[in-house]
Scaffold this active site. Sequence first.
Site, PDB file in Angstrom:
ATOM      1  N   ARG A 256       0.818  -1.228   0.000  1.00 37.04           N
ATOM      2  CA  ARG A 256       0.000   0.000   0.000  1.00 37.04           C
ATOM      3  C   ARG A 256       0.841   1.262   0.000  1.00 37.04           C
ATOM      4  O   ARG A 256       0.354   2.338  -0.298  1.00 37.04           O
ATOM      5  CB  ARG A 256      -0.911   0.021   1.236  1.00 37.04           C
ATOM      6  CG  ARG A 256      -1.862  -1.146   1.318  1.00 37.04           C
ATOM      7  CD  ARG A 256      -2.521  -1.205   2.682  1.00 37.04           C
ATOM      8  NE  ARG A 256      -1.486  -1.438   3.692  1.00 37.04           N
ATOM      9  CZ  ARG A 256      -1.652  -1.236   4.996  1.00 37.04           C
ATOM     10  NH1 ARG A 256      -2.786  -0.780   5.461  1.00 37.04           N
ATOM     11  NH2 ARG A 256      -0.675  -1.485   5.832  1.00 37.04           N
TER      12      ARG A 256
ATOM     13  N   ASP B   1       5.950  25.634  13.251  1.00 42.04           N
ATOM     14  CA  ASP B   1       6.339  24.902  12.047  1.00 42.04           C
ATOM     15  C   ASP B   1       6.367  25.871  10.874  1.00 42.04           C
ATOM     16  O   ASP B   1       5.441  26.661  10.698  1.00 42.04           O
ATOM     17  CB  ASP B   1       5.330  23.787  11.746  1.00 42.04           C
ATOM     18  CG  ASP B   1       5.532  22.579  12.613  1.00 42.04           C
ATOM     19  OD1 ASP B   1       6.147  21.623  12.133  1.00 42.04           O
ATOM     20  OD2 ASP B   1       5.084  22.586  13.772  1.00 42.04           O
TER      21      ASP B   1
ATOM     22  N   ARG C  47      19.878  29.344   1.328  1.00 45.90           N
ATOM     23  CA  ARG C  47      19.302  30.099   2.439  1.00 45.90           C
ATOM     24  C   ARG C  47      20.196  29.891   3.649  1.00 45.90           C
ATOM     25  O   ARG C  47      20.376  28.788   4.117  1.00 45.90           O
ATOM     26  CB  ARG C  47      17.885  29.631   2.734  1.00 45.90           C
ATOM     27  CG  ARG C  47      16.903  29.877   1.598  1.00 45.90           C
ATOM     28  CD  ARG C  47      15.504  29.397   1.969  1.00 45.90           C
ATOM     29  NE  ARG C  47      14.583  29.488   0.858  1.00 45.90           N
ATOM     30  CZ  ARG C  47      13.741  30.504   0.648  1.00 45.90           C
ATOM     31  NH1 ARG C  47      13.709  31.515   1.493  1.00 45.90           N
ATOM     32  NH2 ARG C  47      12.924  30.497  -0.394  1.00 45.90           N
TER      33      ARG C  47
ATOM     34  N   HIS D 186      21.620  31.296   9.150  1.00 47.51           N
ATOM     35  CA  HIS D 186      20.770  32.079  10.044  1.00 47.51           C
ATOM     36  C   HIS D 186      20.658  31.434  11.420  1.00 47.51           C
ATOM     37  O   HIS D 186      20.795  30.222  11.556  1.00 47.51           O
ATOM     38  CB  HIS D 186      19.354  32.203   9.464  1.00 47.51           C
ATOM     39  CG  HIS D 186      19.324  32.749   8.082  1.00 47.51           C
ATOM     40  ND1 HIS D 186      18.458  32.287   7.126  1.00 47.51           N
ATOM     41  CD2 HIS D 186      20.055  33.719   7.473  1.00 47.51           C
ATOM     42  CE1 HIS D 186      18.645  32.946   5.994  1.00 47.51           C
ATOM     43  NE2 HIS D 186      19.615  33.810   6.175  1.00 47.51           N
TER      44      HIS D 186
ATOM     45  N   LYS E  79      16.024  23.659  15.872  1.00 53.72           N
ATOM     46  CA  LYS E  79      15.195  23.337  14.706  1.00 53.72           C
ATOM     47  C   LYS E  79      15.311  21.852  14.394  1.00 53.72           C
ATOM     48  O   LYS E  79      16.377  21.257  14.549  1.00 53.72           O
ATOM     49  CB  LYS E  79      15.665  24.128  13.479  1.00 53.72           C
ATOM     50  CG  LYS E  79      15.559  25.620  13.623  1.00 53.72           C
ATOM     51  CD  LYS E  79      16.174  26.318  12.430  1.00 53.72           C
ATOM     52  CE  LYS E  79      16.143  27.824  12.628  1.00 53.72           C
ATOM     53  NZ  LYS E  79      16.948  28.505  11.605  1.00 53.72           N
TER      54      LYS E  79
ATOM     55  N   HIS F 214      22.268  27.921  10.699  1.00 54.55           N
ATOM     56  CA  HIS F 214      21.654  26.901   9.858  1.00 54.55           C
ATOM     57  C   HIS F 214      21.432  27.462   8.462  1.00 54.55           C
ATOM     58  O   HIS F 214      21.096  28.630   8.287  1.00 54.55           O
ATOM     59  CB  HIS F 214      20.305  26.468  10.449  1.00 54.55           C
ATOM     60  CG  HIS F 214      19.558  25.535   9.553  1.00 54.55           C
ATOM     61  ND1 HIS F 214      18.490  25.956   8.790  1.00 54.55           N
ATOM     62  CD2 HIS F 214      19.762  24.239   9.261  1.00 54.55           C
ATOM     63  CE1 HIS F 214      18.055  24.921   8.087  1.00 54.55           C
ATOM     64  NE2 HIS F 214      18.799  23.868   8.353  1.00 54.55           N
TER      65      HIS F 214
ATOM     66  N   TYR G 229      10.665  23.173   8.681  1.00 58.11           N
ATOM     67  CA  TYR G 229      11.393  23.513   9.896  1.00 58.11           C
ATOM     68  C   TYR G 229      10.423  23.432  11.078  1.00 58.11           C
ATOM     69  O   TYR G 229       9.403  24.103  11.067  1.00 58.11           O
ATOM     70  CB  TYR G 229      11.839  24.968   9.923  1.00 58.11           C
ATOM     71  CG  TYR G 229      12.441  25.602   8.712  1.00 58.11           C
ATOM     72  CD1 TYR G 229      13.738  26.101   8.771  1.00 58.11           C
ATOM     73  CD2 TYR G 229      11.714  25.791   7.539  1.00 58.11           C
ATOM     74  CE1 TYR G 229      14.296  26.750   7.690  1.00 58.11           C
ATOM     75  CE2 TYR G 229      12.275  26.444   6.460  1.00 58.11           C
ATOM     76  CZ  TYR G 229      13.570  26.919   6.537  1.00 58.11           C
ATOM     77  OH  TYR G 229      14.115  27.567   5.464  1.00 58.11           O
TER      78      TYR G 229
ATOM     79  N   GLU H 251      17.643  38.127  15.340  1.00 58.92           N
ATOM     80  CA  GLU H 251      18.308  37.465  14.214  1.00 58.92           C
ATOM     81  C   GLU H 251      19.822  37.583  14.317  1.00 58.92           C
ATOM     82  O   GLU H 251      20.351  38.613  14.712  1.00 58.92           O
ATOM     83  CB  GLU H 251      17.884  38.111  12.889  1.00 58.92           C
ATOM     84  CG  GLU H 251      16.507  37.757  12.436  1.00 58.92           C
ATOM     85  CD  GLU H 251      16.160  38.372  11.088  1.00 58.92           C
ATOM     86  OE1 GLU H 251      16.970  39.142  10.523  1.00 58.92           O
ATOM     87  OE2 GLU H 251      15.067  38.083  10.599  1.00 58.92           O
TER      88      GLU H 251
ATOM     89  N   LYS I 130      19.443  40.113   1.415  1.00 53.66           N
ATOM     90  CA  LYS I 130      19.865  40.058   2.819  1.00 53.66           C
ATOM     91  C   LYS I 130      21.039  39.090   2.993  1.00 53.66           C
ATOM     92  O   LYS I 130      22.015  39.399   3.675  1.00 53.66           O
ATOM     93  CB  LYS I 130      18.682  39.634   3.687  1.00 53.66           C
ATOM     94  CG  LYS I 130      19.009  39.392   5.135  1.00 53.66           C
ATOM     95  CD  LYS I 130      17.752  38.940   5.863  1.00 53.66           C
ATOM     96  CE  LYS I 130      18.086  38.135   7.075  1.00 53.66           C
ATOM     97  NZ  LYS I 130      16.912  37.586   7.724  1.00 53.66           N
ATOM     98  N   ASP I 131      20.959  37.898   2.378  1.00 50.44           N
ATOM     99  CA  ASP I 131      21.998  36.884   2.557  1.00 50.44           C
ATOM    100  C   ASP I 131      23.291  37.217   1.824  1.00 50.44           C
ATOM    101  O   ASP I 131      24.321  36.592   2.071  1.00 50.44           O
ATOM    102  CB  ASP I 131      21.483  35.512   2.118  1.00 50.44           C
ATOM    103  CG  ASP I 131      20.533  34.900   3.138  1.00 50.44           C
ATOM    104  OD1 ASP I 131      20.377  35.460   4.239  1.00 50.44           O
ATOM    105  OD2 ASP I 131      19.942  33.847   2.824  1.00 50.44           O
TER     106      ASP I 131
END
Length: 181
Positions: free
Chosen positions: A23, A48, A59, A62, A72, A119, A132, A143, A169-170
């Site tokens: 299944r 979440d 990404r 952070h 996380k 991360h 996450y 931050e 930003k990154d």
Amino acid sequence: MKIKETPLKDCYIIEPTVFEDERGYFYEKFNEQKFEELTGLNGHFVQDNISKSFYGVLRGLHLQKGEHAQAKLVSCLEGKVFDVAVDLRKDSPTFGKWFGVELTPENKLQLYVPRGFGHGFSVLSETAIFSYKCDNFYDKESEGSVIWNDKDLNIDWKLPKDAIILSEKDQNLPTFAEMNF
């Protein structure tokens, strides 16, 4: 559920026990009680988040600092990502070290990233949906970040440099040496 240690203190790979038959399959994605028994760490999550990204998106790195620090539990629901955790806890024996693991729906692995870690992830497939679970609520004022291509960390993101796509930003984050721990 199996818990596998990584080279980083308190950072774990979680591998579920999968039950398959004609299944399909079933597995318990997370069990707070089992997690705490196997690691000795608190596994209570309150938020979440889901993100969708395209090939080449990176990404990170952070984190949330201070009273809003977040642990996380991350997984990939669609596609393939290379997920990275960096120990930014100054008093840790693995301070300044990083660990990476490929996460896919097929391998069903999750990475537990403790509080005080940076991360990030890079998308290795056409698209990826990333999940996450966080043990604390997000707070913009808390931050913290480290630039993805920091020369001291020397992270291999598993992508050609010319394929990497970053948010504005990154692109402008402090280096590891400039980070205020």
